[in-house]
Design an enzyme around this catalytic site. Structure first.
Site, PDB file in Angstrom:
ATOM      1  N   TYR A  57       0.825  -1.223   0.000  1.00 52.66           N
ATOM      2  CA  TYR A  57       0.000   0.000   0.000  1.00 52.66           C
ATOM      3  C   TYR A  57       0.855   1.267   0.000  1.00 52.66           C
ATOM      4  CZ  TYR A  57      -4.146  -2.866   0.353  1.00 52.66           C
ATOM      5  OH  TYR A  57      -5.131  -3.769   0.063  1.00 52.66           O
ATOM      6  N   HIS A 113     -14.804   0.295  -1.122  1.00 58.62           N
ATOM      7  CA  HIS A 113     -13.624  -0.503  -0.756  1.00 58.62           C
ATOM      8  C   HIS A 113     -12.617   0.307   0.043  1.00 58.62           C
ATOM      9  CE1 HIS A 113     -14.394  -3.558  -4.238  1.00 58.62           C
ATOM     10  NE2 HIS A 113     -15.241  -3.681  -3.244  1.00 58.62           N
ATOM     11  N   CYS A 124      -8.318   0.837  18.288  1.00 60.73           N
ATOM     12  CA  CYS A 124      -9.350   1.786  18.768  1.00 60.73           C
ATOM     13  C   CYS A 124     -10.285   2.244  17.655  1.00 60.73           C
ATOM     14  CB  CYS A 124      -8.681   2.999  19.431  1.00 60.73           C
ATOM     15  SG  CYS A 124      -7.858   4.091  18.258  1.00 60.73           S
TER      16      CYS A 124
HETATM   17  N1  APR Z   1     -11.119   2.670 -20.092  1.00 59.23           N
HETATM   18  C1  APR Z   1     -12.235   1.991 -19.712  1.00 59.23           C
HETATM   19  N2  APR Z   1     -12.207   0.753 -19.159  1.00 59.23           N
HETATM   20  C2  APR Z   1     -10.986   0.198 -18.982  1.00 59.23           C
HETATM   21  C3  APR Z   1      -9.784   0.841 -19.363  1.00 59.23           C
HETATM   22  C4  APR Z   1      -9.888   2.137 -19.934  1.00 59.23           C
HETATM   23  N3  APR Z   1      -8.803   2.817 -20.322  1.00 59.23           N
HETATM   24  N4  APR Z   1      -8.740   0.006 -19.075  1.00 59.23           N
HETATM   25  C5  APR Z   1      -9.280  -1.108 -18.532  1.00 59.23           C
HETATM   26  N5  APR Z   1     -10.627  -1.012 -18.478  1.00 59.23           N
HETATM   27  C6  APR Z   1     -11.589  -1.993 -17.972  1.00 59.23           C
HETATM   28  C7  APR Z   1     -11.194  -3.419 -18.245  1.00 59.23           C
HETATM   29  O1  APR Z   1     -11.709  -3.837 -19.500  1.00 59.23           O
HETATM   30  C8  APR Z   1     -11.882  -4.159 -17.091  1.00 59.23           C
HETATM   31  O2  APR Z   1     -13.207  -4.531 -17.438  1.00 59.23           O
HETATM   32  O3  APR Z   1     -11.620  -1.843 -16.562  1.00 59.23           O
HETATM   33  C9  APR Z   1     -11.941  -3.106 -15.975  1.00 59.23           C
HETATM   34  C10 APR Z   1     -10.958  -3.375 -14.852  1.00 59.23           C
HETATM   35  O4  APR Z   1     -11.357  -4.562 -14.226  1.00 59.23           O
HETATM   36  P1  APR Z   1     -10.530  -5.069 -12.962  1.00 59.23           P
HETATM   37  O5  APR Z   1      -9.082  -5.006 -13.259  1.00 59.23           O
HETATM   38  O6  APR Z   1     -11.147  -6.379 -12.525  1.00 59.23           O
HETATM   39  O7  APR Z   1     -10.782  -3.964 -11.838  1.00 59.23           O
HETATM   40  P2  APR Z   1     -12.102  -3.740 -10.983  1.00 59.23           P
HETATM   41  O8  APR Z   1     -13.321  -4.182 -11.737  1.00 59.23           O
HETATM   42  O9  APR Z   1     -12.063  -2.348 -10.497  1.00 59.23           O
HETATM   43  O10 APR Z   1     -11.886  -4.732  -9.730  1.00 59.23           O
HETATM   44  C11 APR Z   1     -12.871  -4.685  -8.725  1.00 59.23           C
HETATM   45  O11 APR Z   1     -11.517  -6.146  -7.364  1.00 59.23           O
HETATM   46  O12 APR Z   1      -9.493  -6.755  -6.567  1.00 59.23           O
HETATM   47  C12 APR Z   1     -10.627  -6.069  -6.262  1.00 59.23           C
HETATM   48  O13 APR Z   1     -10.693  -4.357  -4.694  1.00 59.23           O
HETATM   49  C13 APR Z   1     -10.319  -4.634  -6.003  1.00 59.23           C
HETATM   50  O14 APR Z   1     -11.797  -2.774  -6.353  1.00 59.23           O
HETATM   51  C14 APR Z   1     -11.188  -3.889  -6.998  1.00 59.23           C
HETATM   52  C15 APR Z   1     -12.228  -4.921  -7.392  1.00 59.23           C
END
Ligand code: APR
Length: 236
Positions: A57, A113, A124
């Site tokens: 992080y 999240h 605490c």
């Molecule tokens: N513009 C629009 N969409 C995009 C772009 C872009 N430039 N680049 C990637 N994407 C899309 C991808 O096609 C995919 O569908 O964004 C999505 C990202 O998906 P993930 O990587 O799975 O991320 P997310 O959906 O936010 O994950 C959800 O999973 O691991 C946990 O806590 C974490 O909040 C996260 C949650």
């Protein structure tokens, strides 16, 4: 679909921040290709190796300070102001822990999240802004206990936040829009089904069809910095 929706709920994922330079999770080379989420994003992982979790992080917190909101974040800030000016509302629920929506001008964001720029004490429960590194050496300013400071982020197996508020907003929405998320993680991935059950129109804005694509009644695909400003323009 209402020709001019006025009360909109938007759910965003990491895809909306991708063009700002923040890695998504499941795209090729994404965060979960570099780290095992069980080690860095679960309470068990924190218990087993808090230094590894703090490093994970701390790296992301430092990187966040070097990136800017992109045209999609800014467009949502304009959307919220524009809807409010005509008596409507935008409720933004995000899975993202970055502050790019805030810096893009959106207010009252529901960070389901948690937030990378906040820390909390496991002893605490104190929650505070935090922009520096976290470590096990830190002493909580409130309870004076050591080693309990952790990122104010919801890990796998923990309860996402603000779900009531999000559900309330959905009840009075005339449009639900999902932006930049793969629809892999619940309860965020379930919002579209909830919206449909409420008779709310649904739309997906994403780089490519998500796992949930079939549930949306409208969609536009492409980079968020192109399709989100274009969509906002069509609404305002
Ligand atoms: N513009 C629009 N969409 C995009 C772009 C872009 N430039 N680049 C990637 N994407 C899309 C991808 O096609 C995919 O569908 O964004 C999505 C990202 O998906 P993930 O990587 O799975 O991320 P997310 O959906 O936010 O994950 C959800 O999973 O691991 C946990 O806590 C974490 O909040 C996260 C949650």
């Amino acid at each position: 679909m209402a020709e001019k929706p006025n009360n909109i709920v938007i759910m965003t994922g990491s895809g909306i921040s991708a063009e700002s330079g923040i890695a998504t999770f499941r795209d090729k080379g994404g965060v979960w290709a570099q780290y095992d989420y069980r080690q860095v994003a679960t309470p068990e992982g924190f218990e087993a190796d808090p230094d590894l979790v703090h490093r994970f992080y701390n790296d992301r917190r430092r990187a966040l300070a070097t990136v800017e909101p992109n045209a999609a974040h800014l467009a949502l800030g304009q959307l919220q102001a524009g809807l409010a000016a005509r008596g409507g509302s935008l409720t933004l629920v995000t899975q993202n822990v970055d502050d790019l929506h805030e810096r893009g001008g959106v207010e009252n964001i529901l960070h389901m999240h948690g937030e990378l720029l906040k820390a909390t004490c496991v002893y605490c429960g104190d929650i505070r802004e935090w922009r520096e590194n976290l470590s096990t050496a830190l002493i909580c300013e409130i309870c004076k206990c050591a080693g309990g400071m952790r990122p104010y982020v919801v890990w796998f197996g923990e309860i996402p936040r603000h779900m009531e508020d999000a559900a309330d907003a959905l009840m009075s929405a005339d449009l639900f829009v999902s932006i930049g998320t793969s629809g892999s993680v619940y309860p965020a991935a379930g919002f579209v089904s909830e919206a449909r059950a409420l008779g709310v129109d649904t739309m997906e804005l994403n780089l490519e069809p998500s796992e949930n694509a079939r549930h949306f009644t409208a969609a536009a695909y492409g980079p968020a910095t192109e399709i989100v400003p274009a969509w906002v323009k069509s609404i305002l």
